[in-house]
Design a protein around this motif. Structure first.
Motif, mmCIF file in Angstrom:
data_model
loop_
_atom_site.group_PDB
_atom_site.id
_atom_site.type_symbol
_atom_site.label_atom_id
_atom_site.label_comp_id
_atom_site.label_asym_id
_atom_site.label_seq_id
_atom_site.Cartn_x
_atom_site.Cartn_y
_atom_site.Cartn_z
ATOM 1 N N LEU A 84 0.851 -1.194 0.000
ATOM 2 C CA LEU A 84 0.000 0.000 0.000
ATOM 3 C C LEU A 84 0.881 1.235 0.000
ATOM 4 C CD1 LEU A 84 -1.225 -2.175 2.381
ATOM 5 C CD2 LEU A 84 -3.183 -0.705 2.002
ATOM 6 N N ASN A 85 0.594 2.153 -0.896
ATOM 7 C CA ASN A 85 1.308 3.420 -0.920
ATOM 8 C C ASN A 85 0.718 4.380 0.108
ATOM 9 O OD1 ASN A 85 3.122 2.758 -2.983
ATOM 10 N ND2 ASN A 85 1.657 3.352 -4.575
ATOM 11 N N LEU A 86 1.586 5.073 0.820
ATOM 12 C CA LEU A 86 1.171 6.075 1.792
ATOM 13 C C LEU A 86 1.424 7.465 1.220
ATOM 14 C CD1 LEU A 86 2.607 4.712 5.175
ATOM 15 C CD2 LEU A 86 0.487 4.099 4.002
ATOM 16 N N TYR A 87 0.471 8.370 1.461
ATOM 17 C CA TYR A 87 0.581 9.740 0.982
ATOM 18 C C TYR A 87 0.262 10.692 2.135
ATOM 19 C CZ TYR A 87 0.178 7.356 -3.517
ATOM 20 O OH TYR A 87 0.360 6.512 -4.573
ATOM 21 N N TYR A 88 0.793 11.895 2.003
ATOM 22 C CA TYR A 88 0.413 12.937 2.960
ATOM 23 C C TYR A 88 0.064 14.202 2.181
ATOM 24 C CZ TYR A 88 0.261 16.243 6.742
ATOM 25 O OH TYR A 88 -0.170 17.193 7.620
ATOM 26 N N PHE A 89 -1.166 14.712 2.428
ATOM 27 C CA PHE A 89 -1.670 15.912 1.774
ATOM 28 C C PHE A 89 -1.738 17.028 2.820
ATOM 29 C CE2 PHE A 89 -3.491 12.103 -0.167
ATOM 30 C CZ PHE A 89 -3.014 12.233 -1.465
ATOM 31 N N PRO A 90 -0.773 17.921 2.795
ATOM 32 C CA PRO A 90 -0.687 18.916 3.876
ATOM 33 C C PRO A 90 -1.820 19.928 3.831
ATOM 34 C CG PRO A 90 0.886 19.412 2.150
ATOM 35 C CD PRO A 90 0.268 18.089 1.789
ATOM 36 N N ALA A 91 -2.076 20.543 4.963
ATOM 37 C CA ALA A 91 -2.988 21.678 5.010
ATOM 38 C C ALA A 91 -2.376 22.813 4.185
ATOM 39 C CB ALA A 91 -3.214 22.126 6.450
ATOM 40 N N GLN A 92 -3.239 23.682 3.646
ATOM 41 C CA GLN A 92 -2.765 24.702 2.702
ATOM 42 C C GLN A 92 -1.776 25.684 3.319
ATOM 43 O OE1 GLN A 92 -6.775 25.862 1.333
ATOM 44 N NE2 GLN A 92 -6.123 25.264 -0.719
ATOM 45 N N ASP A 93 -1.825 25.855 4.640
ATOM 46 C CA ASP A 93 -0.889 26.777 5.290
ATOM 47 C C ASP A 93 0.159 26.035 6.111
ATOM 48 O OD1 ASP A 93 -2.590 25.788 7.201
ATOM 49 O OD2 ASP A 93 -3.005 27.715 8.157
ATOM 50 N N LEU A 102 7.436 21.515 -5.968
ATOM 51 C CA LEU A 102 6.647 22.673 -6.362
ATOM 52 C C LEU A 102 5.256 22.272 -6.834
ATOM 53 C CD1 LEU A 102 9.245 24.882 -8.277
ATOM 54 C CD2 LEU A 102 8.286 25.259 -6.006
ATOM 55 N N VAL A 103 5.138 21.104 -7.470
ATOM 56 C CA VAL A 103 3.830 20.679 -7.952
ATOM 57 C C VAL A 103 2.876 20.454 -6.781
ATOM 58 C CG1 VAL A 103 4.444 18.215 -7.999
ATOM 59 C CG2 VAL A 103 2.628 19.081 -9.495
ATOM 60 N N ALA A 104 3.410 20.017 -5.635
ATOM 61 C CA ALA A 104 2.563 19.827 -4.456
ATOM 62 C C ALA A 104 2.032 21.174 -3.964
ATOM 63 C CB ALA A 104 3.338 19.127 -3.347
ATOM 64 N N SER A 105 2.898 22.185 -3.931
ATOM 65 C CA SER A 105 2.455 23.513 -3.513
ATOM 66 C C SER A 105 1.415 24.066 -4.476
ATOM 67 C CB SER A 105 3.650 24.463 -3.440
ATOM 68 O OG SER A 105 4.565 24.037 -2.450
ATOM 69 N N TYR A 106 1.611 23.817 -5.764
ATOM 70 C CA TYR A 106 0.661 24.301 -6.766
ATOM 71 C C TYR A 106 -0.706 23.650 -6.570
ATOM 72 C CZ TYR A 106 -1.648 24.956 -11.256
ATOM 73 O OH TYR A 106 -2.565 25.257 -12.229
ATOM 74 N N ALA A 108 -1.903 22.216 -3.854
ATOM 75 C CA ALA A 108 -2.496 22.594 -2.564
ATOM 76 C C ALA A 108 -3.092 23.997 -2.598
ATOM 77 C CB ALA A 108 -1.447 22.503 -1.464
ATOM 78 N N ALA A 109 -2.624 24.838 -3.517
ATOM 79 C CA ALA A 109 -3.126 26.208 -3.597
ATOM 80 C C ALA A 109 -4.396 26.328 -4.434
ATOM 81 C CB ALA A 109 -2.055 27.127 -4.180
ATOM 82 N N GLN A 110 -4.802 25.242 -5.089
ATOM 83 C CA GLN A 110 -5.956 25.310 -5.971
ATOM 84 C C GLN A 110 -7.267 25.308 -5.188
ATOM 85 O OE1 GLN A 110 -5.387 25.847 -9.332
ATOM 86 N NE2 GLN A 110 -3.339 25.980 -8.394
ATOM 87 N N PRO A 111 -8.288 26.025 -5.669
ATOM 88 C CA PRO A 111 -9.615 25.932 -5.043
ATOM 89 C C PRO A 111 -10.118 24.489 -5.119
ATOM 90 C CG PRO A 111 -9.512 27.768 -6.602
ATOM 91 C CD PRO A 111 -8.259 26.975 -6.808
ATOM 92 N N GLY A 112 -10.759 24.053 -4.068
ATOM 93 C CA GLY A 112 -11.284 22.694 -4.044
ATOM 94 C C GLY A 112 -10.259 21.632 -3.700
ATOM 95 N N TYR A 113 -9.064 22.062 -3.283
ATOM 96 C CA TYR A 113 -8.014 21.088 -2.933
ATOM 97 C C TYR A 113 -8.465 20.120 -1.851
ATOM 98 C CZ TYR A 113 -3.787 19.560 -0.387
ATOM 99 O OH TYR A 113 -2.838 18.837 0.299
ATOM 100 N N ASP A 114 -9.076 20.648 -0.783
ATOM 101 C CA ASP A 114 -9.489 19.787 0.330
ATOM 102 C C ASP A 114 -10.478 18.723 -0.125
ATOM 103 O OD1 ASP A 114 -7.878 21.179 2.082
ATOM 104 O OD2 ASP A 114 -9.459 22.540 2.709
#
Length: 607
Positions: A84-93, A102-106, A108-114
């Motif tokens: 199983l692959n593990l991922y972490y999706f950080p809070a926007q701040d 950089l792609v992760a920051s991009y 995470a900054a998009q509307p509807g990310y959550d």
């Protein structure tokens, strides 16, 4: 090793495809125990949108969301195996975003990310930026042993060879600097610990072994970024736990990537491994006696005092709190107190079978002694994680603090949460009650922000800060706020805000300022025009009107809500067999004009 709690008792041969479900089932079993959730900081999990083989979860250890997705299932000669692959999706701040690609920051900054995180398995190559490790689960073919392993690097580093320039000059990332420097294992370990602790609890036994392998440094692939970026070679740490028969689990460990996964004696284990929860969660009774973990077994419900002047939005907020906890299978009980004989808000709450409505009067004045009895009634009928005391809008919370201090054997006091009506900010100048509700608050929600200008909202916030400079202040519309960001059910954590100090002058009550309530009942349906005319003509001293009535032009009963000149009349939606009534609250409520409506049969006044 007893697998019956995480696999069907009547099962045949266990297939590799069923192994990811074992992890999910063990967590579901473990989370039936409230201490487990507190010990691990577990906040809940949900399947990914689309019904695939992936799910998300939250832990107190990080503000973001973890993702788990099945990568592969294999039948081997030794038994079934799943990765199983593990991922972490950080809070926007969240600060960790600075260490991600950089792609992760991009993203995470998009509307509807959550919301998009709930369907992360469909993100394609972009998922590589969020991956933090791989979990392997192995089961011996004769079910004599189970192995759980985590593979993750200490740091995943990618260098930008040419740098990333800014449009206006300068560098976002200078040539030769790290574009990514992610501590994979540090991020993955809390989730791996929760998985291991859940398996120990579900299986009813501690691991029989712990092993570790460190692989030779390798340069990971960076799909789509070759040429401009260079991955730095790094070692991968493989931590493994085995349950069941020791020789069988050792035989499984040999099959892990990197070969010999050496078992370490307790004395040779790192501190974070030697003290990990998975060694002890199989025996919660014993764990409850250990001082460092005893607080997690404190089964007293937390007590939230919900305060706010008349019409601030307490019932709306409370409904959202109920919905939030219901989605997590957590019980919230409510002690509700209103001025006047007939409670209105209890009829507007969802799931109101867990509501205790105290007798007529203000809980902060005449009924303070009834609070303990109300809590005992709720605890006798339910096992709530949270009890909310929704005080009347004319209650002074300071008058409750002494009483709450005497209830420590029953509850854990969490906070005074006060709602402030941004559209009726004048009450802070008109009455000590509203000011003391703000002064007493540990958390302040400024509600109805959509009804006022930015300048008016700024002035109100400044006024609030003059009264209370320490409480977190949150702006809301329709009282919408994620309760998980306000309250923490872990008794080992510090509650939001600080315990308020009681000013010497704070023990006044609404009666001291001339507030009272008048209740009017009606023996026939009201003409809607007459009702709206009476509401529109209410004197300024009437702050609040609420009730349930029947109108001649409507089939179902109607809820009447009036606050400081604004009113709303909406269908109740549920059955209502009582006599129509309206309760007016303010100074001289008898002058509200409600007694002149057709069919008025009685008027009662309450202090």
């Amino acid at each position: 090793m007893n697998l019956s709690s995480i696999l069907p008792p009547s099962r045949g041969t266990v297939s590799a495809a069923s192994l990811p479900g074992m992890i999910v089932n063990s967590l579901l079993v473990a989370c039936q125990e409230r201490p487990f959730k507190r010990l691990t900081g577990w906040r809940g999990m949900a399947p990914c949108i689309g019904g695939g083989r992936a799910w998300t979860c939250k832990l107190d250890a990080r503000p973001g969301v973890y993702g788990v997705a099945t990568a592969d299932v294999t039948a081997t000669p030794s038994g079934p195996q799943a990765t199983l692959n593990l991922y972490y999706f950080p809070a926007q701040d969240e600060e960790i975003l600075e260490s991600m690609a950089l792609v992760a920051s991009y993203i995470a900054a998009q509307p509807g990310y959550d919301d998009g995180v709930r369907a992360f398995e469909n993100w394609g190559d972009a998922l590589c930026a969020f991956r933090i490790g791989v979990v392997t689960l192995m089961l011996k073919d004769d079910e004599s042993a189970l192995l759980l392993a985590l593979s993750a690097s200490e740091r995943r580093r990618v260098i930008s060879e040419n740098g990333v320039p800014l449009p206006d000059g300068g560098w976002l990332i200078a040539p030769g600097e790290a574009e990514e420097d992610l501590p994979e294992r540090q991020l993955a370990l809390p989730l791996f610990t929760a998985m291991g602790a859940a398996l120990s609890l579900s299986l009813g036994e501690a691991p029989c072994r712990y092993g570790r392998t460190t692989t030779a440094p390798q340069s990971p692939s960076i799909p789509g970024r070759e040429g401009h970026f260079r991955a730095v070679a790094s070692s991968t740490l493989i931590d493994s736990l085995g349950w069941g028969d020791r020789p069988s689990s050792e035989a499984l460990a040999v099959l892990l990537p990197g070969g010999d996964n050496t078992a370490l004696a307790e004395a040779d284990q790192p501190e974070d491994i030697r003290t990990a929860l998975w060694w002890r969660t199989h025996d919660l009774a014993a764990l409850a006696t250990q001082g460092e973990h005893a607080a997690a077994f404190d089964m007293r419900p937390r007590l939230i005092v919900l305060s706010g002047f008349l019409g601030a939005g307490k019932t709306t907020f409370l409904n959202q709190l109920l919905e939030y906890h219901a989605a997590r299978d957590e019980m919230v009980a409510i002690i509700q107190n209103e001025i006047g004989e007939t409670g209105v808000d209890g009829k507007l709450l969802q799931g109101d079978d867990s509501i205790v409505e105290l007798d007529e009067g203000c809980v902060c004045c005449t009924l303070a002694g009834s609070l303990a009895r109300g809590i005992e009634r709720l605890m006798a009928s339910y096992s709530p994680e949270t009890i909310v005391l929704e005080a009347t809008g004319l209650a002074n919370p300071f008058n409750l603090l002494d009483e709450i201090g005497q209830l420590r054997h029953l509850v854990r006091f969490d906070s005074v949460t006060t709602l402030v009506d941004a559209a009726n900010a004048a009450v802070l100048d008109d009455t000590d009650i509203a000011r003391n509700q703000v002064r007493a608050a540990d958390i302040i929600l400024v509600n109805k922000c959509d009804l006022v200008s930015a300048d008016a909202l700024g002035a109100l916030k400044q006024r609030i800060r003059e009264l209370n400079s320490r409480a977190p202040l949150v702006e809301t519309t329709h009282a919408q706020m994620n309760p998980g960001l306000l309250y923490n059910d872990d008794p080992t954590q510090t509650a939001p805000g600080l315990m308020p100090s009681v000013p010497e002058h704070s023990h006044g009550s609404h009666a001291d300022e001339g507030f009272s309530a008048a209740r009017f009942t009606y023996d026939a349906p009201l003409p809607r025009a007459a009702l709206t005319q009476a509401l529109s003509a209410c004197p300024a001293d009437i702050f609040r009107i609420k009730g349930i009535v029947r109108c001649s032009d409507a089939q179902e009963p109607l809820v009447v809500q009036y606050v400081a000149g604004r009113y709303d009349i909406t269908p109740l939606g549920d059955g209502f067999d009582d006599t129509s009534f309206l309760v007016a609250i303010g100074r001289n409520p008898q002058a509200s004009g409600l007694d002149c409506l057709p069919g008025a049969i009685r008027q009662d006044t309450a202090q």
